[in-house]
Design a protein around this motif. Sequence first.
Motif, short mmCIF file in Angstrom:
data_model
loop_
_atom_site.label_atom_id
_atom_site.label_comp_id
_atom_site.label_asym_id
_atom_site.label_seq_id
_atom_site.Cartn_x
_atom_site.Cartn_y
_atom_site.Cartn_z
N GLY A 349 -20.24 15.62 16.12
CA GLY A 349 -18.95 16.09 15.63
C GLY A 349 -19.18 17.21 14.61
N ILE A 350 -18.37 18.23 14.69
CA ILE A 350 -18.48 19.35 13.75
C ILE A 350 -17.20 19.50 12.93
N ALA A 351 -16.18 18.70 13.24
CA ALA A 351 -14.95 18.74 12.47
C ALA A 351 -15.20 18.16 11.08
N ALA A 352 -14.58 18.76 10.08
CA ALA A 352 -14.69 18.32 8.68
C ALA A 352 -16.11 18.41 8.15
N GLN A 353 -16.96 19.18 8.82
CA GLN A 353 -18.32 19.38 8.32
C GLN A 353 -18.28 20.36 7.15
N GLN A 354 -19.23 20.23 6.25
CA GLN A 354 -19.27 21.12 5.09
C GLN A 354 -19.49 22.57 5.54
N PRO A 355 -18.61 23.51 5.14
CA PRO A 355 -18.69 24.87 5.67
C PRO A 355 -19.99 25.60 5.31
N ALA A 356 -20.50 25.40 4.10
CA ALA A 356 -21.74 26.08 3.72
C ALA A 356 -22.90 25.58 4.59
N TYR A 357 -22.88 24.30 4.94
CA TYR A 357 -23.92 23.74 5.81
C TYR A 357 -23.84 24.36 7.21
N VAL A 358 -22.62 24.42 7.76
CA VAL A 358 -22.46 24.97 9.12
C VAL A 358 -22.91 26.42 9.18
N ALA A 359 -22.46 27.22 8.22
CA ALA A 359 -22.83 28.64 8.22
C ALA A 359 -24.34 28.80 8.06
N HIS A 360 -24.94 27.96 7.23
CA HIS A 360 -26.40 28.04 7.02
C HIS A 360 -27.16 27.67 8.29
N GLN A 361 -26.71 26.63 8.98
CA GLN A 361 -27.38 26.22 10.22
C GLN A 361 -27.26 27.29 11.31
N LEU A 362 -26.08 27.90 11.40
CA LEU A 362 -25.91 28.99 12.38
C LEU A 362 -26.87 30.14 12.07
N ALA A 363 -27.01 30.44 10.80
CA ALA A 363 -27.95 31.50 10.41
C ALA A 363 -29.39 31.11 10.73
N MET A 364 -29.72 29.84 10.54
CA MET A 364 -31.08 29.38 10.86
C MET A 364 -31.36 29.46 12.35
N TRP A 365 -30.39 29.08 13.18
CA TRP A 365 -30.56 29.23 14.63
C TRP A 365 -30.70 30.70 15.00
N ALA A 366 -29.89 31.54 14.37
CA ALA A 366 -29.96 32.97 14.67
C ALA A 366 -31.32 33.55 14.32
N GLY A 367 -31.89 33.07 13.20
CA GLY A 367 -33.18 33.61 12.76
C GLY A 367 -34.38 32.90 13.34
N GLY A 368 -34.14 31.83 14.12
CA GLY A 368 -35.25 31.12 14.75
C GLY A 368 -35.88 30.05 13.89
N ALA A 369 -35.34 29.81 12.67
CA ALA A 369 -35.91 28.78 11.80
C ALA A 369 -35.56 27.38 12.32
N ARG A 370 -34.46 27.25 13.01
CA ARG A 370 -34.11 25.98 13.65
C ARG A 370 -34.04 26.20 15.15
N HIS A 371 -34.65 25.28 15.89
CA HIS A 371 -34.72 25.47 17.35
C HIS A 371 -34.81 24.12 18.06
N ASN A 372 -33.97 23.16 17.64
CA ASN A 372 -34.03 21.84 18.27
C ASN A 372 -32.73 21.44 18.95
N SER A 373 -31.89 22.41 19.35
CA SER A 373 -30.66 22.06 20.04
C SER A 373 -30.93 21.88 21.54
N PRO A 374 -30.14 21.05 22.24
CA PRO A 374 -30.32 20.85 23.67
C PRO A 374 -30.27 22.18 24.42
N LEU A 375 -31.29 22.41 25.25
CA LEU A 375 -31.37 23.60 26.11
C LEU A 375 -31.38 24.91 25.31
N GLY A 376 -31.55 24.82 24.01
CA GLY A 376 -31.59 26.03 23.19
C GLY A 376 -30.26 26.76 23.10
N LEU A 377 -29.15 26.05 23.35
CA LEU A 377 -27.84 26.72 23.38
C LEU A 377 -27.47 27.34 22.04
#
Length: 426
Positions: A349-377
């Motif tokens: 679930g992503i509803a009611a998630q902390q906005p700073a956390y969501v934005a930070h995770q999106l940035a980490m995926w964009a920069g390649g620091a996080r890469h553990n999502s299903p199928l790399g979506l």
Amino acid sequence: MTDKKPDPRRPDETFEPFEATRRIPWPVYSIAIALAIWGVIMLVQTSTAVQVADKAQTEAAKQEPTKLAQAAAPDLDAGKTLFADNCATCHGDAGEGVTGAFPPLHGSDIVKLGGAKAVTQIVMRGIGGKLNVNGESYEGEMPAFGSVLSDTEISEVASYVATGLNDDAKTISAPEVADIRKVAGDMDPLDGGAGLAGLINNLPAQPESAAAEKGPGSERVAQLVSQGSDTVWACASCHGDKGEGTETVPRLAGLPAPYLAKQLHDFQKGTRPNDSMAYVAKGLSDQEIVELANYYATMTSPSGAKPSLDGDLKRGAQLAKEGDWSIGVPACFTCHGPSGVGVAPNFPGIAAQQPAYVAHQLAMWAGGARHNSPLGLMAGIGKALNDADRRAVADYLASLAPMPAMDKTELAAMESNIPVREGVDQ
């Protein structure tokens, strides 16, 4: 002896002094008359003013109930907009529902019998479990909107459902919603039809309560959450007593147990980098990971998130509901479920998630620091979104109602999917 003649210059001994009568000067008459006229005019004016004031006060008193009623009357157009933004994703644009999945609100026997007050309870507290509507069976979890909608907003959407989607002419005002909040605002979600039976008279037969005990499965997990151990910090010290999270620390309450267990294993193995969480995860056994995941998955918690990144909420809503194929981004709700409440086991679930956390995770995926999502979506999506888009969607998600807790029956069906330490990444 001869008498003296009286001295004409001296008055007689019997003389009484007196002042000769004089005529009053005409200016004095004029002043007196003017003062009299002025006094009469002032008396007339004062009397008239008092009469006018009394009349105005009387009229105001007559109109006061009407003005109060108008002020308290909910805005049904605003309620329709709130319904479209918060309810239509599941219940349909016209409240028609989805057979076998989401109960209808238009023509609903529950709404007709319970009216706006029952709808208010459901919207404020949420509802989960088995439910019969118009003779059809439903089972699911509806999030509580009490922590994200104001009393006025709840009165508007509840009144719209009761009057705009049904034939009830009675609305509910914001003060009435506030009174309900004082009593029921902190209560757990309603227990399906059994919970509604205690609120609505003459409700058709409903399934028996199937409520399962929420909370930790052992004293050990309760200690880990509230106190920690020699090698593990208390979960609540960062994630909050109710798993609501704060700023860059995520909300955990209601996330799927298999997803939570996978993240802890990924922290252990370094697949998901985070020094603090790696330290905590490496101090947990496989059994403790399973129990912690179950604990947070079955936790009910109000939203602690609010838009805080100055994101464009309209743009965020577009990305969440429709996506933007011009940049190759699908709608968030395509994978993460209606209104972002999650699709277990792999999509949290992503509803009611902390906005700073969501934005930070999106940035980490964009920069390649996080890469553990299903199928790399998420890597592709993170790269496609610019900084403004990341802030926009993060703030919009923070404005939504929190994901509902997972019940024990659903959890039991998914326990076989909870990964163990040596499991393969999902």
